[in-house]
Design a protein around this motif. Structure first.
Motif, PDB file in Angstrom:
ATOM      1  N   ARG B  10      70.102  55.000  19.108  1.00 13.18           N
ATOM      2  CA  ARG B  10      68.834  54.356  19.454  1.00 13.18           C
ATOM      3  C   ARG B  10      68.446  53.223  18.495  1.00 13.18           C
ATOM      4  N   ALA B  13      69.820  50.040  19.576  1.00  8.20           N
ATOM      5  CA  ALA B  13      69.507  49.638  20.949  1.00  8.20           C
ATOM      6  C   ALA B  13      68.021  49.312  21.060  1.00  8.20           C
ATOM      7  N   GLY B  14      67.507  48.699  20.027  1.00 11.72           N
ATOM      8  CA  GLY B  14      66.113  48.288  20.058  1.00 11.72           C
ATOM      9  C   GLY B  14      65.145  49.465  20.054  1.00 11.72           C
ATOM     10  N   GLY B  15      65.621  50.644  19.613  1.00 12.48           N
ATOM     11  CA  GLY B  15      64.744  51.807  19.522  1.00 12.48           C
ATOM     12  C   GLY B  15      64.432  52.456  20.859  1.00 12.48           C
ATOM     13  N   GLN B  16      65.136  52.043  21.903  1.00 16.32           N
ATOM     14  CA  GLN B  16      64.802  52.567  23.233  1.00 16.32           C
ATOM     15  C   GLN B  16      65.659  53.762  23.636  1.00 16.32           C
ATOM     16  N   LEU B  19      67.734  52.222  28.844  1.00 16.52           N
ATOM     17  CA  LEU B  19      67.822  50.786  29.073  1.00 16.52           C
ATOM     18  C   LEU B  19      68.257  50.564  30.510  1.00 16.52           C
ATOM     19  N   HIS B  37      72.688  44.181  23.018  1.00 17.57           N
ATOM     20  CA  HIS B  37      72.547  44.844  21.710  1.00 17.57           C
ATOM     21  C   HIS B  37      73.908  44.868  21.009  1.00 17.57           C
TER      22      HIS B  37
END
Ligand SMILES: [Zn+2]
Lengths: 154, 112
Positions: B10, B13-16, B19, B37
């Motif tokens: 995570r 992956a931009g904290g998401q 996706l 990412h």
């Protein structure tokens, strides 16, 4: 040192699971929320040990089971925060095998000792680092219902 | 389609957790993900570009390594792809038996 916050019923459940599967290793997942000092656990999920060929000294969770556990976690608004397994008649310290096969960076690995069928010490280790190359286990304190029950080195 | 990102990936992956990507195949979905990412790439692939042995890719309930078309498997918007590192270990103490080294899947010969 990071802190794993574990409600008493989950702590008891992990240890009971280890006693039930003795002399084989038990394993399962921990669901929780991230906090500044470490994970705050809200649920545990028992898993089958797929290493039926060598269950007394190895554990493995089937990936498809992890897919299901991850889905369950998301439904509860939580995420997979770590895993637990037992060490039948071995100290609750991570082994070279545990380390080599640990890939969940940032997650907690709880190890509970089961000596002659009875739950012994329970420790937690944070898999720290940012890549496979620099990963390492760090001792982690377990705090249960706001009562500290010690760290691996204590 | 949805790509479900497991906890250790995570941060890359931009904290998401989830996706959404537009893709026709599993391979396209992964390329879209690593395109958005790039930091994820080294966590999923070896320097030679093979999927790392401990990274499991599941299309819904199926291990992509064992799908007939592997990364070329067609996907629809309703599908979800899970990226899940493996979980294993043990005391490794042989207890009089030969130590068995776990090598579950091997590095799959996919993604060139
Ligand atoms: Zn172990």
């Amino acid at each position: 040192m990071s802190i794993l916050r574990l409600p008493r019923f989950i702590y008891d459940e992990i240890r009971a699971h280890g006693e039930e599967t003795y002399p084989q290793e038990c394993c399962g997942a921990l669901l929780g929320h991230p906090a500044a000092e470490g994970w705050r656990i809200v649920a545990s999920v028992r898993s089958g040990n797929t290493r039926t060929d060598s269950a007394h000294n190895r554990y493995q969770i089937a990936p498809v089971e992890l897919v299901h556990i991850q889905r369950t976690a998301r439904r509860q608004g939580a995420e997979i925060a770590g895993f637990y397994h037992s060490h039948p008649d071995h100290p609750p310290q991570w082994s070279p095998t545990d380390f080599a096969e640990a890939h969940w960076l940032g997650c907690s690995y709880v190890i509970t000792e089961v000596a002659q069928g009875k739950a012994g010490r329970t420790n937690s280790f944070l898999l720290a680092g940012t890549t496979e190359e620099d990963k390492h286990f760090e001792d982690e304190a377990i705090v249960m219902d706001d009562e500290r029950i010690g760290a691996p080195s204590a | 389609m949805n790509i479900l990102i497991s906890t250790p990936l995570r941060p890359f992956a931009g904290g998401q957790h989830v996706l959404q990507v537009e893709a026709g195949t599993v391979g396209e979905a992964i390329r879209a993900l690593t395109g958005a990412h790039p930091e994820l790439r080294k966590h999923l692939f070896t320097p030679e570009g093979k999927l790392r042995a401990f990274v499991n890719l599941y299309l819904n309930e199926d291990d992509v390594r064992y799908l007939p078309d592997r990364e070329n498997t067609r996907v629809s918007a309703a599908d979800s792809l899970s990226i899940i590192p493996s979980i294993a270990g043990g005391t490794g103490h042989p207890g009089g038996r030969a130590l068995i080294i776990l090598q579950p899947a091997g590095e799959a010969e996919i993604w060139n």
